[in-house]
Scaffold this active site. Structure first.
Site, PDB file in Angstrom:
ATOM      1  N   HIS A  66     -40.873  78.811 -89.902  1.00 20.55           N
ATOM      2  CA  HIS A  66     -40.216  79.192 -91.286  1.00 20.55           C
ATOM      3  C   HIS A  66     -39.260  80.397 -89.822  1.00 20.55           C
ATOM      4  O   HIS A  66     -39.224  81.713 -89.965  1.00 20.55           O
ATOM      5  CB  HIS A  66     -40.157  79.477 -91.843  1.00 20.55           C
ATOM      6  CG  HIS A  66     -40.950  79.155 -93.254  1.00 20.55           C
ATOM      7  ND1 HIS A  66     -40.337  78.617 -94.896  1.00 20.55           N
ATOM      8  CD2 HIS A  66     -42.361  77.863 -93.603  1.00 20.55           C
ATOM      9  CE1 HIS A  66     -40.920  78.337 -95.356  1.00 20.55           C
ATOM     10  NE2 HIS A  66     -41.821  77.211 -94.868  1.00 20.55           N
ATOM     11  N   TYR A 335     -51.343  81.861 -90.360  1.00 22.64           N
ATOM     12  CA  TYR A 335     -50.308  82.787 -90.861  1.00 22.64           C
ATOM     13  C   TYR A 335     -51.005  83.530 -89.699  1.00 22.64           C
ATOM     14  O   TYR A 335     -50.345  84.698 -88.642  1.00 22.64           O
ATOM     15  CB  TYR A 335     -49.863  83.371 -92.528  1.00 22.64           C
ATOM     16  CG  TYR A 335     -49.401  82.213 -93.261  1.00 22.64           C
ATOM     17  CD1 TYR A 335     -49.174  80.869 -92.539  1.00 22.64           C
ATOM     18  CD2 TYR A 335     -48.443  82.866 -93.854  1.00 22.64           C
ATOM     19  CE1 TYR A 335     -48.720  79.826 -93.486  1.00 22.64           C
ATOM     20  CE2 TYR A 335     -47.693  81.777 -94.924  1.00 22.64           C
ATOM     21  CZ  TYR A 335     -48.192  80.632 -94.719  1.00 22.64           C
ATOM     22  OH  TYR A 335     -46.761  79.771 -95.145  1.00 22.64           O
TER      23      TYR A 335
HETATM   24  C1  HEM Z   1     -51.970  74.003 -94.782  1.00 28.26           C
HETATM   25  C2  HEM Z   1     -50.051  74.067 -94.984  1.00 28.26           C
HETATM   26  C3  HEM Z   1     -49.987  75.453 -94.349  1.00 28.26           C
HETATM   27  C4  HEM Z   1     -49.729  75.850 -92.776  1.00 28.26           C
HETATM   28  C5  HEM Z   1     -49.940  75.396 -91.801  1.00 28.26           C
HETATM   29  C6  HEM Z   1     -48.785  76.921 -93.044  1.00 28.26           C
HETATM   30  C7  HEM Z   1     -48.291  77.547 -91.686  1.00 28.26           C
HETATM   31  C8  HEM Z   1     -46.950  78.287 -91.961  1.00 28.26           C
HETATM   32  C9  HEM Z   1     -46.970  79.488 -90.417  1.00 28.26           C
HETATM   33  C10 HEM Z   1     -47.940  79.112 -89.380  1.00 28.26           C
HETATM   34  C11 HEM Z   1     -46.114  79.702 -91.012  1.00 28.26           C
HETATM   35  C12 HEM Z   1     -45.144  81.389 -89.880  1.00 28.26           C
HETATM   36  C13 HEM Z   1     -46.112  82.234 -90.156  1.00 28.26           C
HETATM   37  C14 HEM Z   1     -45.432  83.587 -89.601  1.00 28.26           C
HETATM   38  O1  HEM Z   1     -45.762  84.344 -88.565  1.00 28.26           O
HETATM   39  O2  HEM Z   1     -45.601  84.699 -90.536  1.00 28.26           O
HETATM   40  C15 HEM Z   1     -45.300  80.013 -92.546  1.00 28.26           C
HETATM   41  C16 HEM Z   1     -44.601  80.943 -92.983  1.00 28.26           C
HETATM   42  C17 HEM Z   1     -44.134  79.789 -94.082  1.00 28.26           C
HETATM   43  N1  HEM Z   1     -44.906  79.256 -95.356  1.00 28.26           N
HETATM   44 FE1  HEM Z   1     -46.118  77.928 -94.735  1.00 28.26          FE
HETATM   45  N2  HEM Z   1     -47.739  76.768 -94.419  1.00 28.26           N
HETATM   46  C18 HEM Z   1     -48.638  75.756 -94.989  1.00 28.26           C
HETATM   47  C19 HEM Z   1     -47.931  75.988 -95.881  1.00 28.26           C
HETATM   48  C20 HEM Z   1     -46.797  76.419 -97.594  1.00 28.26           C
HETATM   49  C21 HEM Z   1     -47.084  75.963 -98.363  1.00 28.26           C
HETATM   50  C22 HEM Z   1     -47.410  75.262 -99.663  1.00 28.26           C
HETATM   51  C23 HEM Z   1     -46.563  77.241 -98.903  1.00 28.26           C
HETATM   52  C24 HEM Z   1     -45.924  77.569-100.367  1.00 28.26           C
HETATM   53  C25 HEM Z   1     -44.213  77.866-100.484  1.00 28.26           C
HETATM   54  C26 HEM Z   1     -45.781  77.700 -97.253  1.00 28.26           C
HETATM   55  C27 HEM Z   1     -44.781  78.799 -97.566  1.00 28.26           C
HETATM   56  C28 HEM Z   1     -44.283  79.267 -96.470  1.00 28.26           C
HETATM   57  C29 HEM Z   1     -43.168  80.365 -96.240  1.00 28.26           C
HETATM   58  C30 HEM Z   1     -42.376  80.861 -97.231  1.00 28.26           C
HETATM   59  C31 HEM Z   1     -42.944  81.142 -94.821  1.00 28.26           C
HETATM   60  C32 HEM Z   1     -42.168  82.107 -94.663  1.00 28.26           C
HETATM   61  C33 HEM Z   1     -42.933  83.500 -94.191  1.00 28.26           C
HETATM   62  C34 HEM Z   1     -41.975  84.386 -93.560  1.00 28.26           C
HETATM   63  O3  HEM Z   1     -40.663  84.432 -93.909  1.00 28.26           O
HETATM   64  O4  HEM Z   1     -42.250  85.649 -93.017  1.00 28.26           O
HETATM   65  N3  HEM Z   1     -46.155  77.314 -96.868  1.00 28.26           N
HETATM   66  N4  HEM Z   1     -46.431  78.386 -92.520  1.00 28.26           N
END
Ligand code: HEM
Length: 354
Positions: A66, A335
């Protein structure tokens, strides 16, 4: 005064150093065992985030998923309808300040807005007692898979083939053949189109949580932010091709007034799955509208208030609890790993001016 210690012979010095080295080795071995680095098959946060970098490249200073987004600032206005379900003060207080982020679910911060049909919203509510509620939501209604291991396998299957620079379709096909739980997501994505605006999207928690009220009752829930200010024509408007139209659209809308979403909380019936984000709940479940999110300001993500927020979905106030969904713990850990990487590179992000 006691006598000074007698000098050590070379032999006993070597013995002492040997014992110290052995103690250090045993201690570091124990740490390596506990944090998983001895077990190469263990899915650590490092492995998960390295895998995202392998698939989409390393973009210093940016979130490891993201990556392309914008900060949003405003408040949550409660209507007190959810105050009986949870003691979290935001459900009873008139106004709770919010700092959030709207983004594309892409590892590449330069991805064109039309490249994916999914958009995301992350929010941090700061409650009157100083506690926080952080949530990250996506515009799809269900997740393709239900476990961190399957998430890892999916990233492996969709990583670009070094020979062609593109994902190998046979690997994706094989992955989905092995993961029939992805059927509801695949049915959704078949008709999903990149929207022309962040403001017209519904954002879903996907993972389940519990609300806990003053009597100690625990109700399993999922929540969604549903747009109120959009009209039908907007909601179906096709996205312009390519580019960076989403942030421009938000800026134009904000000149006319704040953007609003309703917080709708869906209550599970007993027996609905709370530990599997790939499974939707039946459509007839009770929904409580808890209030309105009002967004009145945009900020660039390179120096805006959201830059240094880790939207870890397990940061919850009293009155909201995590479910046993295994994705929640994996998200929290991944995260944190992404956060540590990108905040160590903030100067590079500033230089990039994004
Ligand atoms: C094992 C499963 C998942 C992994 C490994 C993963 C991994 C990541 C990582 C590494 C980031 C960047 C975080 C940061 O630096 O702040 C991220 C952002 C995000 N993920 Fe996931 N994610 C997973 C599942 C999900 C699920 C199920 C959702 C459901 C809503 C989701 C929604 C988001 C959102 C909305 C962001 C953006 C947050 C922002 O705007 O700062 N993720 N994800």
């Amino acid at each position: 005064m006691s006598d000074p210690l007698p000098p050590l012979s070379t032999g006993s010095k070597a013995l002492r150093f040997g014992v110290i080295a052995a103690v250090v080795l045993v201690a570091s071995g124990a740490f390596a065992y506990v944090n998983g680095s001895l077990d190469r098959s263990r899915l650590t946060p490092k492995v998960l985030v390295d895998n995202l970098e392998r698939g989409g490249g390393v973009h210093p200073g940016y979130r490891r998923n993201h990556a392309k987004g914008v900060c949003i600032v405003g408040y949550f206005e409660s209507n007190r309808q959810a105050a009986d379900l949870s003691v979290a003060s935001l459900f009873g207080d008139e106004k709770t300040p919010v700092v959030g982020r709207l983004a594309l679910p892409s590892v590449n911060p330069y991805a064109p807005d039309s490249s994916v049909p999914i958009r995301s919203m992350a929010l941090r509510f700061t409650l009157t007692n100083g506690q926080q509620w952080r949530t990250g939501m996506n515009s799809m209604p269900v997740f393709p898979i239900g476990t961190p291991e399957a998430f890892y396998q999916q990233q492996m299957a969709s990583a670009p083939d070094p020979a062609t620079g593109k994902p190998d379709p046979t690997k994706m096909k094989a992955f989905f053949a092995d993961h029939p739980e992805a059927a509801p997501f695949l049915a959704w994505i078949k008709t999903a189109k990149p929207s022309a605006s962040f403001a017209t999207e519904t954002y879903n928690s996907i993972n389940a949580f519990y609300l806990v009220n003053a009597k100690g009752d625990r109700q399993a829930v999922r929540w969604a932010m549903v747009p109120v200010a959009s009209d039908e024509a907007d909601a179906v408007a096709a996205a312009p091709a390519g580019g960076d139209f989403l942030q421009q659209d938000l800026a134009q809308r904000l000149v006319l007034g704040p953007l609003r979403w309703q917080l709708r909380i869906t209550l599970a019936n007993p027996g609905d799955p709370v530990d599997d984000a790939s499974k939707a709940w039946p459509a007839d479940r009770r929904v409580v509208t808890a209030g309105t999110l009002v967004i009145n300001k945009l900020e660039a993500q390179n120096d805006g208030e959201c830059r240094d927020i880790n939207y870890d979905p397990t940061v919850l106030p009293n009155g909201i609890e995590a479910s046993s969904d295994p994705l929640l713990a994996a998200r929290s850990a991944a995260y944190a790993s992404s956060y540590l990487r990108r905040t160590g590179e903030v100067d590079q992000l500033k230089e990039a001016g994004k």
